[in-house]
Design an enzyme around this catalytic site. Structure first.
Site, PDB file in Angstrom:
ATOM      1  N   ASP A  20       7.617  -3.745  -4.545  1.00 37.97           N
ATOM      2  CA  ASP A  20       6.670  -2.637  -4.481  1.00 37.97           C
ATOM      3  C   ASP A  20       5.644  -2.806  -5.600  1.00 37.97           C
ATOM      4  O   ASP A  20       6.008  -2.861  -6.773  1.00 37.97           O
ATOM      5  CB  ASP A  20       7.433  -1.318  -4.652  1.00 37.97           C
ATOM      6  CG  ASP A  20       6.683  -0.149  -4.063  1.00 37.97           C
ATOM      7  OD1 ASP A  20       7.325   0.726  -3.478  1.00 37.97           O
ATOM      8  OD2 ASP A  20       5.439  -0.114  -4.191  1.00 37.97           O
ATOM      9  N   ASP A 115       1.179  -2.285   0.227  1.00 35.58           N
ATOM     10  CA  ASP A 115       1.632  -2.568  -1.133  1.00 35.58           C
ATOM     11  C   ASP A 115       3.147  -2.706  -1.281  1.00 35.58           C
ATOM     12  O   ASP A 115       3.665  -2.638  -2.388  1.00 35.58           O
ATOM     13  CB  ASP A 115       1.119  -1.497  -2.097  1.00 35.58           C
ATOM     14  CG  ASP A 115       1.816  -0.161  -1.894  1.00 35.58           C
ATOM     15  OD1 ASP A 115       2.400   0.052  -0.815  1.00 35.58           O
ATOM     16  OD2 ASP A 115       1.769   0.666  -2.811  1.00 35.58           O
ATOM     17  N   GLU A 116       3.866  -2.904  -0.185  1.00 38.26           N
ATOM     18  CA  GLU A 116       5.313  -3.094  -0.334  1.00 38.26           C
ATOM     19  C   GLU A 116       5.852  -4.020   0.746  1.00 38.26           C
ATOM     20  O   GLU A 116       5.299  -4.095   1.847  1.00 38.26           O
ATOM     21  CB  GLU A 116       6.056  -1.759  -0.307  1.00 38.26           C
ATOM     22  CG  GLU A 116       5.806  -0.967   0.937  1.00 38.26           C
ATOM     23  CD  GLU A 116       6.674   0.281   1.010  1.00 38.26           C
ATOM     24  OE1 GLU A 116       7.848   0.248   0.646  1.00 38.26           O
ATOM     25  OE2 GLU A 116       6.150   1.303   1.466  1.00 38.26           O
TER      26      GLU A 116
END
Length: 420
Positions: A20, A115-116
């Site tokens: 993350d 974003d992960e």
DNA sequence: TCTGGGGTCCTAGGACCC
DNA sequence: TCTGGGGTCCTAGGACCC
């Protein structure tokens, strides 16, 4: 295909990483403007605009700012914060770079959002060492290649890996050993469990349940009575099980999107029919274009209408045949709007499509006679939008001057193009 | 305080069919 | 004449995630 996720039931324990990125949008903006570093920064727009915080820097969070907070509220709490517009292209670009790095560590990578990501690291020990060592290498590699920090959660299940990356933040690594899941989760607030939001949290609090451990101790029958299927899933989560659903699926399995939509909130609520019609048409064009990019035709189109008082309705129609043609979507949406608008000021309009078909099905509509020209025109418009931006061409009728402010002149006289 | 935009999944009720 | 039961499709709304 199901993967054995329950540590107790698995004969072979899997190793899942959840990676993350830390304050991703803010960190990317800092790369483009290093003067932002160390300051309270809000990504999402100007503080006097309608909108919410997309991301807040850690300095901004000290003032109580967080994502999803209205920009105006953020400004009141922290007037000295620096407010910047988001740059989705930049985030996509960096997301792709991170994805590339993750693929160096495992062929089974799944970006869960911009974003992960999840990695199945099972069986990579010989290459990268034990999980913690591998995570450390991965972390360094991401930092070296992108200058961005990330946090990594390691566990035998996706769900626990996700929770542990959250606990590792910022810039940390946390490994929950197989068999330790329940003990790791027990002291955490129920809200930390993925899927438990504001509403469920309040309902659980009303039952006197605050920690995940409280949840794990409960009789499952009580949870089922009170929350139905969702209650049983909660019971499983509290013990660290993926317990079916999305978290139980294979990492890296690509799935087609199930819906495509666009919506727009007006700077000011409006009753102006021309503005409304032009906005609906533009939203339909954006949706239709994305359908063509995917090669989808949608059977169901849905209008979303939000009024000044935030009351929101959706009205759907299932078409006789699936479509990816702008005008067919516009016609359906326009009819839905006219049938359902009360005449009161409109805050938001949305166009949503679903029930996709991908085969050859109704393609004859585009392959015969005059329709063939339509197909060409639509393709030409898509190409123009690629070069000059989404607003450069429009099939919309009634496109008012207010909507032309930021548009380009039409470089080629396309069919259906309206000039004022 | 005044609440974005893109999604996913779930529930519940009604229509319709056998 | 009192009212089945299962399955599927459709619609509307809502929780949740980033």
């Amino acid at each position: 295909m199901k993967r054995p996720c329950s540590p107790a039931a698995a004969d072979k324990v899997t190793t899942v990483f959840h990676v993350d990125m830390d304050a991703f949008f803010v960190s990317v903006e800092e790369l483009f403007d290093p003067s932002l570093k160390g300051k309270p920064v809000v990504v999402g727009g100007r503080p006097d605009q309608r909108g919410v915080v997309s991301a807040a820097s850690y300095e901004a969070r000290k003032f109580g700012l967080h994502s999803a907070m209205p920009l105006r509220t953020a400004y009141q709490k922290c007037p000295q914060a620096i407010f910047v517009d988001g740059h989705p292209e930049r985030y996509r670009d960096y997301s792709h770079r991170v994805f590339g790095i993750l693929q160096e560590f495992s062929p089974l990578v799944e970006m869960a959002s911009v974003d992960e990501a999840y990695l199945d690291m099972t069986g990579t020990e010989r290459l990268f060492g034990a999980p913690f060592e591998a995570a450390h290498k991965l972390h360094q590699r991401v930092k070296q290649a992108t200058q961005l920090n990330c946090s990594i959660g390691i566990s035998a299940s996706r769900m626990v890996a996700k929770v542990s990356s959250d606990q590792a933040k910022p810039n940390g690594i946390l490994w929950v050993l197989p068999g330790e899941e329940a003990r790791f989760l027990a002291p955490l607030e129920v809200r930390r469990l993925p899927g438990v939001g504001k509403v469920t949290e309040r309902q659980l609090h009303d039952c006197g349940i605050r920690k995940v451990g409280d949840l794990a101790k409960l009789d499952e029958r009580f949870l089922e009575e009170r929350f139905g299927q969702w209650g049983l899933a909660l019971a499983g989560k509290s013990k660290g099980l993926d317990a079916g659903g999305w978290y139980d699926s294979e990492i890296g399995a690509e799935e087609d999107p199930k819906s495509v939509s666009h919506e727009h909130t007006f700077l000011e609520d409006t009753t102006d029919r021309e503005i409304i019609q032009a906005t609906l048409a533009r939203l339909c064009e954006m949706v239709a274009r994305r359908l063509r990019e995917h090669g989808f035709r949608a059977r169901t189109v849905q209008l979303k209408l939000r009024y000044k008082d935030f009351k929101t309705i959706t009205r759907a129609e299932t078409l006789a045949h699936a479509t990816m043609v702008d005008t067919e979507i516009i016609d359906a949406i326009r009819a839905l709007f006219l049938r359902n608008w009360t005449g009161k000021p409109v805050r938001l309009l949305g166009v949503h499509t679903s029930s996709f078909e991908t085969g050859e099905g109704q393609l004859h509509l585009l392959d015969q006679g005059p329709a063939e020209r339509w197909k060409k025109a639509l393709g030409a418009m898509d190409a123009l939008r690629d070069r000059f931006g989404e607003d450069s061409v429009s099939l919309a009728s009634g496109l008012g001057g207010r909507f032309r402010e930021r548009t380009h002149e039409n470089p080629v006289g396309l069919p259906g193009k309206h000039k004022r």
